[in-house]
Design a protein around this motif. Structure first.
Motif, PDB file in Angstrom:
ATOM      1  N   ALA A 409       0.829  -1.203   0.000  1.00  0.00           N
ATOM      2  CA  ALA A 409       0.000   0.000   0.000  1.00  0.00           C
ATOM      3  C   ALA A 409       0.868   1.260   0.000  1.00  0.00           C
ATOM      4  O   ALA A 409       1.977   1.276   0.558  1.00  0.00           O
ATOM      5  N   VAL A 410       0.328   2.325  -0.609  1.00  0.00           N
ATOM      6  CA  VAL A 410       0.935   3.671  -0.601  1.00  0.00           C
ATOM      7  C   VAL A 410      -0.175   4.651  -0.233  1.00  0.00           C
ATOM      8  O   VAL A 410      -1.292   4.564  -0.758  1.00  0.00           O
ATOM      9  N   SER A 411       0.117   5.561   0.687  1.00  0.00           N
ATOM     10  CA  SER A 411      -0.876   6.549   1.103  1.00  0.00           C
ATOM     11  C   SER A 411      -0.355   7.964   0.804  1.00  0.00           C
ATOM     12  O   SER A 411       0.829   8.254   0.990  1.00  0.00           O
ATOM     13  N   VAL A 412      -1.276   8.824   0.342  1.00  0.00           N
ATOM     14  CA  VAL A 412      -0.948  10.222   0.045  1.00  0.00           C
ATOM     15  C   VAL A 412      -1.911  11.086   0.850  1.00  0.00           C
ATOM     16  O   VAL A 412      -3.137  10.927   0.745  1.00  0.00           O
ATOM     17  N   ARG A 413      -1.362  12.009   1.621  1.00  0.00           N
ATOM     18  CA  ARG A 413      -2.176  12.870   2.481  1.00  0.00           C
ATOM     19  C   ARG A 413      -1.744  14.321   2.280  1.00  0.00           C
ATOM     20  O   ARG A 413      -0.555  14.637   2.354  1.00  0.00           O
ATOM     21  N   LEU A 414      -2.705  15.203   2.013  1.00  0.00           N
ATOM     22  CA  LEU A 414      -2.433  16.628   1.797  1.00  0.00           C
ATOM     23  C   LEU A 414      -3.245  17.432   2.795  1.00  0.00           C
ATOM     24  O   LEU A 414      -4.477  17.366   2.817  1.00  0.00           O
ATOM     25  N   THR A 415      -2.543  18.200   3.654  1.00  0.00           N
ATOM     26  CA  THR A 415      -3.205  18.981   4.700  1.00  0.00           C
ATOM     27  C   THR A 415      -2.584  20.379   4.766  1.00  0.00           C
ATOM     28  O   THR A 415      -1.555  20.660   4.149  1.00  0.00           O
ATOM     29  N   VAL A 416      -3.244  21.224   5.556  1.00  0.00           N
ATOM     30  CA  VAL A 416      -2.742  22.583   5.817  1.00  0.00           C
ATOM     31  C   VAL A 416      -1.933  22.557   7.102  1.00  0.00           C
ATOM     32  O   VAL A 416      -2.428  22.109   8.148  1.00  0.00           O
ATOM     33  N   GLU A 417      -0.691  23.012   7.014  1.00  0.00           N
ATOM     34  CA  GLU A 417       0.168  23.011   8.202  1.00  0.00           C
ATOM     35  C   GLU A 417      -0.108  24.228   9.066  1.00  0.00           C
ATOM     36  O   GLU A 417      -0.191  24.137  10.284  1.00  0.00           O
ATOM     37  N   ASP A 418      -0.209  25.414   8.480  1.00  0.00           N
ATOM     38  CA  ASP A 418      -0.652  26.617   9.175  1.00  0.00           C
ATOM     39  C   ASP A 418      -1.171  27.580   8.123  1.00  0.00           C
ATOM     40  O   ASP A 418      -1.472  27.180   6.993  1.00  0.00           O
ATOM     41  N   GLU A 419      -1.272  28.832   8.464  1.00  0.00           N
ATOM     42  CA  GLU A 419      -1.878  29.808   7.554  1.00  0.00           C
ATOM     43  C   GLU A 419      -1.119  29.928   6.240  1.00  0.00           C
ATOM     44  O   GLU A 419      -1.724  30.156   5.187  1.00  0.00           O
TER      45      GLU A 419
END
Length: 500
Positions: A409-419
């Protein structure tokens, strides 16, 4: 007539030593001239003040005698360096020192007698005819405006001064003038002058001494400045000489660093830091060229061998394998070209890039050829400031690296770190990256498992490209332990143009 092209005027020397010497000499010259003028002015004012005091004392003495009732011709007047002249109200000289006996009045700048004093003196005779009561009052009181020590006359309270040239005298005189009123009401102007010959000689002597001393002093300043600057710039000449030799090709050499903790010391250290960085860059470039040549030589040799065999035995040609070698060769050439452009400082225009859309596109583009499925978890409508093509290459390389080492499996996660930042994480469930190798894997042509085949391991440029792209976008990339047990690569990028 035009000045020759490239030729500097004589007042603008090119040498730092010459400019410093000229500048220091001019500054000292201006300072000395200003100080000399100030000293001469103060000395002149002091000496002339003493002459005025002498003239004032003599004028007060003569005026006091006139106010006490002494006749002008009976007053003993000074001579030689001090002159006195007494002038009546009609402008006639009634008494004078020997040098002024036949001279006209020295001037008309004597002040007018005080009005009160004149009126009081004129009323003296009227008071003699008053009744006995007034006479008794006169015995007890002194009339207003009279000086009891002068017998009924008065001396003016105002004194005026003027410098006068006396006929027959070489030097000027500083005269003090005041008015005196005799007891009989007659008004006289008393002029008393003190010679300025000694004062003028002293001022002239001091001025001449300063003028004569100015040139030698400026010469000393110029010579000392020249020598001091030459000594201060001696390390610069040594640095220049060493740099000329270094440019001949040996970047391992360094310029001498002077012991003094001044600006030249800082310049030498900065120069050595620059040379060290240049030496490292050149060494890296040489290694890059050598590694690139090695990486290109192998697939080219394999491809040539396959073509030579196919020419003799067409039935042995494996088109799929040959096409795979050409594809790998094309990818390697593209990676080398991108790294060369980044090293050369090529910076395409940065724009707002819809990063969420870019990540989805890269995952979808690779879905047909991926070895294991990709689990996608992204936050919508995230953008970054950068170059879309370079960012797509970085994301693709991270996905390719995860696919190469993943087990299932390979997972890709995109989030906001701060402003201002977003964070892309690509994780796999493979063997991970040893703690001591987590910085080295971003170097070029580095493969941690040298025993695996070239087909599986690639050329070792993917992560190097990711790091260069991250630095190009003022971001960062690093590797951690993934929750699945493999490696987690985290790419942090700036969301907006602010801070660039």
């Amino acid at each position: 007539m035009k000045r020759a092209e490239g030729k500097k005027p004589f007042w603008r020397p090119e040498s730092v030593r010459a400019r410093t010497t000229v500048g220091a000499t001019l500054v000292v010259a201006v300072a000395l001239v200003a100080a000399g003028l100030l000293v001469v002015t103060l000395l002149r004012d002091n000496l002339y003040g003493r002459a005025e005091l002498t003239a004032e004392v003599n004028a007060q003495s003569v005026a006091g005698q006139l106010a006490s009732g002494a006749a002008p011709t009976a007053i003993e007047l000074p001579d030689d360096d001090e002159l006195v002249q007494i002038v009546d109200a009609d402008g006639n000289v009634v008494a004078a020192s020997e040098d002024l006996e036949s001279a006209a009045p020295v001037g008309s700048f004597a002040p007018e007698p005080d009005p009160v004093e004149t009126a009081d003196a004129a009323e003296t005779d009227d008071e003699d005819g008053d009744d006995s009561d007034d006479a008794e009052d006169d015995d007890d009181e002194t009339p207003s405006g009279e000086d009891p020590t002068t017998g009924g006359g008065s001396v003016g309270s105002r004194i005026d001064y003027e410098t006068v040239t006396v006929p027959g005298e070489d030097a000027s005189y500083r005269f003090a003038a005041l008015a005196a009123t005799a007891p009989d009401g007659r008004v006289y102007a008393v002029y008393s002058g003190a010679s300025l010959e000694t004062q003028e000689e002293a001022v002239a002597s001091v001025g001449a001494t300063m003028a004569w001393a100015l040139v030698p002093l400026l010469l000393v300043v110029a010579v000392v400045t020249w020598l001091v600057v030459r000594r201060a710039l001696r390390p610069v000449r040594a640095i220049q000489k060493e740099l000329i030799e270094i440019t001949g090709g040996d970047l391992s050499r360094r310029v001498p660093v002077p012991a003094s903790r001044d600006e030249i010391h800082s310049l030498a250290r900065t120069t050595n830091m620059t040379l060290a960085a240049l030496d490292a860059a050149v060494a890296q470039q040489r290694r890059f060229v050598a590694d690139a040549s090695h990486e290109l030589r192998s697939p080219l040799a394999i491809l040539r061998t396959q073509l030579e065999i196919a020419r003799e035995h067409p039935e042995l040609l494996d088109l799929d394998a040959t096409l795979g070698d050409v594809t790998r060769l094309q990818d390697l050439a593209s990676d080398l070209l991108l790294l060369a452009r980044l090293d050369a400082g090529e910076r395409p225009p940065h724009v707002s890039v819809p990063f969420t859309e870019l990540v989805r596109e890269e995952v979808a583009r690779r879905a047909a050829t991926d070895r294991v499925p990709v689990r996608l978890d992204v936050k919508e409508d995230l953008s970054v400031w950068g170059v879309r093509g370079h960012l797509a290459r970085a994301v693709g390389n991270l996905l390719a690296n995860a696919q190469r080492h993943a087990e299932s499996a390979v997972s890709v996660r995109l989030t906001v770190e701060d402003e201002d930042w977003l964070r892309l994480e690509v994780a796999d469930d493979g063997n991970g990256v040893p703690q001591g190798q987590r910085r080295r894997i971003f170097d070029r042509f580095v493969r941690l498992d040298e025993s695996r085949s070239r087909d599986e391991g690639g050329a070792g440029l993917g992560l190097a490209i990711v790091q260069d792209v991250a630095l190009e976008h003022h971001g960062m990339v690093y590797v951690l332990d993934a929750p699945e047990g493999g490696a987690l690569f985290r790419l942090a990028l700036r969301r907006t143009e602010r801070g660039w």
